[in-house]
Design a protein around this motif. Structure first.
Motif, PDB file in Angstrom:
ATOM      1  N   ASP A  13      19.821  14.887  -2.216  1.00 28.56           N
ATOM      2  CA  ASP A  13      19.759  13.687  -2.330  1.00 28.56           C
ATOM      3  C   ASP A  13      18.154  13.034  -3.465  1.00 28.56           C
ATOM      4  O   ASP A  13      17.643  12.465  -2.650  1.00 28.56           O
ATOM      5  N   ARG A  53      15.881  17.545   2.872  1.00 27.17           N
ATOM      6  CA  ARG A  53      17.145  19.557   3.078  1.00 27.17           C
ATOM      7  C   ARG A  53      17.295  19.143   1.167  1.00 27.17           C
ATOM      8  O   ARG A  53      17.459  19.198   0.817  1.00 27.17           O
ATOM      9  N   SER A  85      16.022  22.500   6.044  1.00 28.56           N
ATOM     10  CA  SER A  85      15.890  21.349   6.871  1.00 28.56           C
ATOM     11  C   SER A  85      14.238  20.861   6.599  1.00 28.56           C
ATOM     12  O   SER A  85      13.638  22.526   7.892  1.00 28.56           O
ATOM     13  N   THR A 246      31.234  22.088   2.425  1.00 25.05           N
ATOM     14  CA  THR A 246      31.134  21.337   3.976  1.00 25.05           C
ATOM     15  C   THR A 246      30.103  22.082   4.880  1.00 25.05           C
ATOM     16  O   THR A 246      29.011  21.950   5.057  1.00 25.05           O
ATOM     17  N   THR A 249      26.453  22.433   3.240  1.00 18.71           N
ATOM     18  CA  THR A 249      25.903  21.610   2.763  1.00 18.71           C
ATOM     19  C   THR A 249      26.069  20.765   4.338  1.00 18.71           C
ATOM     20  O   THR A 249      24.753  19.471   4.683  1.00 18.71           O
ATOM     21  N   GLY A 250      26.570  20.761   5.115  1.00 21.42           N
ATOM     22  CA  GLY A 250      26.894  19.833   6.400  1.00 21.42           C
ATOM     23  C   GLY A 250      27.766  18.847   6.160  1.00 21.42           C
ATOM     24  O   GLY A 250      27.838  18.593   7.112  1.00 21.42           O
ATOM     25  N   VAL A 251      27.901  18.445   4.758  1.00 29.32           N
ATOM     26  CA  VAL A 251      28.522  17.532   4.446  1.00 29.32           C
ATOM     27  C   VAL A 251      29.933  17.525   3.585  1.00 29.32           C
ATOM     28  O   VAL A 251      30.311  18.300   2.903  1.00 29.32           O
ATOM     29  N   SER A 252      31.131  17.084   4.311  1.00 34.13           N
ATOM     30  CA  SER A 252      32.198  17.260   3.104  1.00 34.13           C
ATOM     31  C   SER A 252      32.067  16.652   1.642  1.00 34.13           C
ATOM     32  O   SER A 252      30.969  15.899   1.600  1.00 34.13           O
ATOM     33  N   ALA A 255      32.053  12.594   1.747  1.00 33.41           N
ATOM     34  CA  ALA A 255      30.951  11.924   1.696  1.00 33.41           C
ATOM     35  C   ALA A 255      29.926  12.596   1.429  1.00 33.41           C
ATOM     36  O   ALA A 255      28.521  11.437   1.148  1.00 33.41           O
ATOM     37  N   TYR A 256      29.545  13.160   1.058  1.00 33.22           N
ATOM     38  CA  TYR A 256      28.329  13.599   0.062  1.00 33.22           C
ATOM     39  C   TYR A 256      28.291  12.297  -1.322  1.00 33.22           C
ATOM     40  O   TYR A 256      27.257  12.125  -1.405  1.00 33.22           O
ATOM     41  N   GLN A 258      29.989   9.640  -2.050  1.00 38.01           N
ATOM     42  CA  GLN A 258      29.543   8.212  -1.173  1.00 38.01           C
ATOM     43  C   GLN A 258      28.097   8.006  -0.827  1.00 38.01           C
ATOM     44  O   GLN A 258      28.281   6.668  -1.430  1.00 38.01           O
ATOM     45  N   GLY A 259      27.776   9.057  -0.237  1.00 42.12           N
ATOM     46  CA  GLY A 259      26.188   8.467   0.251  1.00 42.12           C
ATOM     47  C   GLY A 259      25.643   8.695  -1.243  1.00 42.12           C
ATOM     48  O   GLY A 259      24.083   8.025  -1.318  1.00 42.12           O
TER      49      GLY A 259
END
Length: 261
Positions: A13, A53, A85, A246, A249-252, A255-256, A258-259
């Motif tokens: 991000d 992160r 992080s 995943t 980064t800790g997210v799929s 999901a990343y 979309q965020g």
């Protein structure tokens, strides 16, 4: 003249980061550019905590950080193989040195693998004049003084390793360690030993990390053919890429993406 790297690879991000802090990069003094990628400076004054992160590069960093009125602290950060992080609060500043992969070895003069996965106070007494405060120019001058004082020495073997890592970074066709070693006339065992000593991690990890950086960057740009991207980046299949993304980064990927949108 070379310019500081303009991409945001490794920063999760990046738009959110730039909305909340002042982030910029500067080149070091000319004699240091062979080993140093750039200096990175951050300043913040936040009304609420902000978590950032990072999916780290295969690079060592030297970091000077001050939080509020606390004394500035100096830290040496080896290559991190995990998601990094940090939560920023209040006001503060960071002045950092990102070395090129392999570029810290001439300053350290020992196996860089000793530092992998570790963050520790900067060894030795930091000279009084190395206080990263003031204007960007003054902060960069303090970093120049510190690194020049370490008196790095050119090393043909280290230069070879840095060239090999740069090839991995820029050539997406590099997918297998054995093929890469053969192409460059070096045994797999020697290649692994060189990377551990000079970079701090093995060549397979470097290949995967750079390909994953690309996947993260492209995920934020819009809908993707993940099966096709997996083939492009050298993964055995889409599921392997999704698992790697995943886990790191800790997210799929979905999901990343979309965020970010």
């Amino acid at each position: 003249m070379r310019q500081p790297r303009g991409d945001s690879r490794g920063i999760l991000d990046p738009a959110g980061l730039k909305r909340r802090v002042r982030f910029r990069r500067h080149l070091p003094a000319v004699p240091l550019r062979h080993w140093v990628e750039h200096y990175w400076l951050i300043d913040w004054d936040l009304s609420e905590p902000f978590e950032q992160r990072i999916v780290p590069h295969p690079a060592v960093n030297v970091v000077f950080q001050r939080d509020g009125d606390e004394p500035e602290r100096a830290e040496l950060a080896g290559v991190s193989q995990e998601l990094f992080s940090i939560t920023l609060t209040g006001s503060g500043r960071v002045s950092g040195v990102q070395f090129r992969p392999g570029g810290f070895h001439p300053f350290w003069r020992r196996s860089v693998a000793e530092l992998t996965g570790r963050r520790q106070p900067l060894p030795g007494a930091v000279p009084d004049h190395v206080v990263c405060a003031g204007t960007d120019t003054e902060r960069c001058q303090a970093l120049n003084a510190l690194l020049t004082g370490w008196a790095p020495r050119a090393d043909p073997v280290n230069d070879e390793v840095m060239r090999l890592v740069e090839t991995i970074r820029t050539d997406r066709n590099v997918r297998r360690v054995d093929e890469f070693a053969s192409e460059h006339g070096v045994s797999v065992r020697r290649l692994q030993r060189l990377f551990l000593t000079h970079v701090g991690v093995g060549p397979k990890w470097v290949i995967r990390r750079y390909r994953l950086h690309e996947a993260i960057e492209r995920a934020a740009d819009g809908p993707l053919d993940w099966a096709g991207l997996a083939v492009e980046l050298g993964y055995s299949d889409q599921a392997h890429l999704v698992r790697d993304f995943t886990a790191t980064t800790g997210v799929s990927p979905a999901a990343y993406a979309q965020g970010r949108r």
